[in-house]
Write a protein that holds these residues in place. Sequence first.
Motif, PDB file in Angstrom:
ATOM      1  N   LYS A  10     104.526 -12.699 -56.908  1.00 56.22           N
ATOM      2  CA  LYS A  10     103.148 -13.180 -57.058  1.00 56.22           C
ATOM      3  C   LYS A  10     102.215 -12.497 -56.058  1.00 56.22           C
ATOM      4  O   LYS A  10     101.073 -12.126 -56.397  1.00 56.22           O
ATOM      5  N   THR A  11     102.673 -12.295 -54.835  1.00 59.05           N
ATOM      6  CA  THR A  11     101.837 -11.675 -53.806  1.00 59.05           C
ATOM      7  C   THR A  11     101.545 -10.213 -54.162  1.00 59.05           C
ATOM      8  O   THR A  11     100.418  -9.718 -53.994  1.00 59.05           O
ATOM      9  N   ILE A  12     102.565  -9.504 -54.678  1.00 53.33           N
ATOM     10  CA  ILE A  12     102.341  -8.109 -55.101  1.00 53.33           C
ATOM     11  C   ILE A  12     101.323  -8.063 -56.237  1.00 53.33           C
ATOM     12  O   ILE A  12     100.424  -7.205 -56.263  1.00 53.33           O
ATOM     13  N   ALA A  13     101.448  -9.017 -57.180  1.00 56.24           N
ATOM     14  CA  ALA A  13     100.515  -9.055 -58.314  1.00 56.24           C
ATOM     15  C   ALA A  13      99.090  -9.299 -57.840  1.00 56.24           C
ATOM     16  O   ALA A  13      98.127  -8.738 -58.391  1.00 56.24           O
ATOM     17  N   GLU A  14      98.928 -10.145 -56.825  1.00 51.89           N
ATOM     18  CA  GLU A  14      97.588 -10.453 -56.316  1.00 51.89           C
ATOM     19  C   GLU A  14      97.016  -9.305 -55.499  1.00 51.89           C
ATOM     20  O   GLU A  14      95.810  -9.011 -55.574  1.00 51.89           O
ATOM     21  N   GLU A  15      97.864  -8.658 -54.711  1.00 51.32           N
ATOM     22  CA  GLU A  15      97.386  -7.585 -53.831  1.00 51.32           C
ATOM     23  C   GLU A  15      97.343  -6.229 -54.532  1.00 51.32           C
ATOM     24  O   GLU A  15      96.682  -5.300 -54.042  1.00 51.32           O
ATOM     25  N   LYS A  16      98.104  -6.095 -55.635  1.00 56.19           N
ATOM     26  CA  LYS A  16      98.183  -4.839 -56.399  1.00 56.19           C
ATOM     27  C   LYS A  16      98.682  -3.675 -55.549  1.00 56.19           C
ATOM     28  O   LYS A  16      98.388  -2.499 -55.830  1.00 56.19           O
ATOM     29  N   SER A  17      99.417  -3.997 -54.512  1.00 52.84           N
ATOM     30  CA  SER A  17      99.932  -2.972 -53.604  1.00 52.84           C
ATOM     31  C   SER A  17     101.120  -3.548 -52.843  1.00 52.84           C
ATOM     32  O   SER A  17     101.044  -4.676 -52.327  1.00 52.84           O
ATOM     33  N   ILE A  18     102.204  -2.779 -52.795  1.00 50.92           N
ATOM     34  CA  ILE A  18     103.374  -3.240 -52.047  1.00 50.92           C
ATOM     35  C   ILE A  18     103.077  -3.265 -50.557  1.00 50.92           C
ATOM     36  O   ILE A  18     103.480  -4.181 -49.846  1.00 50.92           O
ATOM     37  N   SER A  19     102.342  -2.275 -50.067  1.00 55.25           N
ATOM     38  CA  SER A  19     102.057  -2.226 -48.630  1.00 55.25           C
ATOM     39  C   SER A  19     101.190  -3.413 -48.208  1.00 55.25           C
ATOM     40  O   SER A  19     101.439  -4.037 -47.168  1.00 55.25           O
ATOM     41  N   ARG A  20     100.142  -3.704 -49.009  1.00 54.94           N
ATOM     42  CA  ARG A  20      99.283  -4.853 -48.660  1.00 54.94           C
ATOM     43  C   ARG A  20     100.056  -6.178 -48.800  1.00 54.94           C
ATOM     44  O   ARG A  20      99.904  -7.080 -47.973  1.00 54.94           O
ATOM     45  N   ALA A  21     100.891  -6.286 -49.818  1.00 53.72           N
ATOM     46  CA  ALA A  21     101.677  -7.505 -50.012  1.00 53.72           C
ATOM     47  C   ALA A  21     102.676  -7.693 -48.865  1.00 53.72           C
ATOM     48  O   ALA A  21     102.878  -8.805 -48.371  1.00 53.72           O
ATOM     49  N   ALA A  22     103.265  -6.577 -48.418  1.00 51.70           N
ATOM     50  CA  ALA A  22     104.217  -6.660 -47.305  1.00 51.70           C
ATOM     51  C   ALA A  22     103.522  -7.164 -46.050  1.00 51.70           C
ATOM     52  O   ALA A  22     104.083  -7.948 -45.270  1.00 51.70           O
ATOM     53  N   SER A  23     102.275  -6.714 -45.850  1.00 47.78           N
ATOM     54  CA  SER A  23     101.516  -7.158 -44.689  1.00 47.78           C
ATOM     55  C   SER A  23     101.227  -8.660 -44.776  1.00 47.78           C
ATOM     56  O   SER A  23     101.349  -9.383 -43.776  1.00 47.78           O
ATOM     57  N   VAL A  24     100.848  -9.122 -45.967  1.00 49.99           N
ATOM     58  CA  VAL A  24     100.577 -10.553 -46.153  1.00 49.99           C
ATOM     59  C   VAL A  24     101.835 -11.385 -45.930  1.00 49.99           C
ATOM     60  O   VAL A  24     101.795 -12.466 -45.336  1.00 49.99           O
ATOM     61  N   LEU A  25     102.967 -10.859 -46.414  1.00 44.94           N
ATOM     62  CA  LEU A  25     104.233 -11.603 -46.332  1.00 44.94           C
ATOM     63  C   LEU A  25     104.937 -11.437 -44.985  1.00 44.94           C
ATOM     64  O   LEU A  25     105.955 -12.095 -44.738  1.00 44.94           O
ATOM     65  N   HIS A  26     104.414 -10.547 -44.150  1.00 49.10           N
ATOM     66  CA  HIS A  26     105.001 -10.280 -42.825  1.00 49.10           C
ATOM     67  C   HIS A  26     106.433  -9.748 -42.925  1.00 49.10           C
ATOM     68  O   HIS A  26     107.335 -10.162 -42.187  1.00 49.10           O
ATOM     69  N   ILE A  27     106.643  -8.840 -43.889  1.00 49.48           N
ATOM     70  CA  ILE A  27     107.917  -8.139 -43.980  1.00 49.48           C
ATOM     71  C   ILE A  27     107.613  -6.654 -44.111  1.00 49.48           C
ATOM     72  O   ILE A  27     106.467  -6.249 -44.351  1.00 49.48           O
ATOM     73  N   THR A  28     108.614  -5.816 -43.988  1.00 49.73           N
ATOM     74  CA  THR A  28     108.378  -4.378 -44.054  1.00 49.73           C
ATOM     75  C   THR A  28     108.219  -3.934 -45.509  1.00 49.73           C
ATOM     76  O   THR A  28     108.745  -4.562 -46.439  1.00 49.73           O
ATOM     77  N   GLN A  29     107.499  -2.808 -45.682  1.00 47.02           N
ATOM     78  CA  GLN A  29     107.268  -2.289 -47.025  1.00 47.02           C
ATOM     79  C   GLN A  29     108.578  -1.889 -47.726  1.00 47.02           C
ATOM     80  O   GLN A  29     108.770  -2.232 -48.898  1.00 47.02           O
ATOM     81  N   PRO A  30     109.515  -1.194 -47.031  1.00 52.05           N
ATOM     82  CA  PRO A  30     110.782  -0.839 -47.696  1.00 52.05           C
ATOM     83  C   PRO A  30     111.569  -2.072 -48.143  1.00 52.05           C
ATOM     84  O   PRO A  30     112.180  -2.059 -49.219  1.00 52.05           O
ATOM     85  N   THR A  31     111.541  -3.103 -47.308  1.00 55.21           N
ATOM     86  CA  THR A  31     112.263  -4.324 -47.673  1.00 55.21           C
ATOM     87  C   THR A  31     111.688  -4.932 -48.944  1.00 55.21           C
ATOM     88  O   THR A  31     112.424  -5.315 -49.864  1.00 55.21           O
ATOM     89  N   LEU A  32     110.344  -4.983 -49.025  1.00 54.24           N
ATOM     90  CA  LEU A  32     109.707  -5.565 -50.202  1.00 54.24           C
ATOM     91  C   LEU A  32     109.966  -4.701 -51.436  1.00 54.24           C
ATOM     92  O   LEU A  32     110.184  -5.235 -52.542  1.00 54.24           O
ATOM     93  N   SER A  33     109.944  -3.386 -51.271  1.00 58.90           N
ATOM     94  CA  SER A  33     110.222  -2.487 -52.400  1.00 58.90           C
ATOM     95  C   SER A  33     111.633  -2.720 -52.933  1.00 58.90           C
ATOM     96  O   SER A  33     111.855  -2.760 -54.155  1.00 58.90           O
TER      97      SER A  33
END
Length: 294
Positions: A10-33
């Motif tokens: 849901k956060t990726i869908a709202e932010e339309k970006s993995i990097s921005r979603a990772a920042s919101v979720l406080h996790i790293t971009q590779p982990t979220l990918s």
Amino acid sequence: MDYRLLKYFKTIAEEKSISRAASVLHITQPTLSRQLKAFEDELGTSLFYREKKELHLTDAGHFLKDRADEILHLTEQTEKEFTTHKELLFSGHISIGCVEADNSDTLALILEELVTDYPQVTFTIFSGTSHDITDKLDKGLLDLAILLEPTTTNKYEKIRLPRKEQWGLLVPEKSTLANKSYVEPIDLTFSPLLCSGRKEIQNMLEAWSGNYFKNIKIIGTYNLIFNIIPLVDNKVANALAIKGSGTDWNSQGIKFLPLNPPIETECIVAWKKQRALTPVVHEFIKRMKYAFEA
């Protein structure tokens, strides 16, 4: 379906970006990918496509987004309701009746745990005879009661407490009887006796003493034991009592002699059947059951 992955999606869908979603979720971009790739593999379909450096939902992604919104909303609402339920417990009150008995300290132990975990819980303790306590319990003035058997408990739910209550005779330390290690039925015929006013206790005494009962002179009855200590100390009469109803008989010039043959009865925690109980009372009962019915 993993609640955590739905939240990531849901956060990726709202932010339309993995990097921005990772920042919101406080996790790293590779982990979220990696989490998104594993989620898509689990579902067997792509959830996003990339256009103009942004992520957009596929048809499957739109379908999942609607469902994710519903699931996450329901989960959050349930958590809020659970928090509200706990807050009721945090500020709850419990009223407990308690007889004088060795098991009375059990009440203190459970209450200590309860108010440590929930500091805003308050309580009222009412001390009295089983008759006084059950009367208040029946009228709804008490939530729970610690009662000494024998007592009639057909209309109550109950939990038996672990320790047996030992019956005996309170006598002056300087009396002849105090030299004995225990009391037999014939010993009760030599001196006046104070006894509980409860009929159940007098019936118990009669069954124990047998033919000697007719020669036992009961000159008075009592409800709370501390009222008759001066009478025993001044040799007005001996008193039938349980060992746990006093903290230190010797310091008061009194000696406790157990009955022989022994009489041991039990204490119970009781509450009215089919009565609606508050969250704090439910919690107290749950802790009692966990401690003594395991």
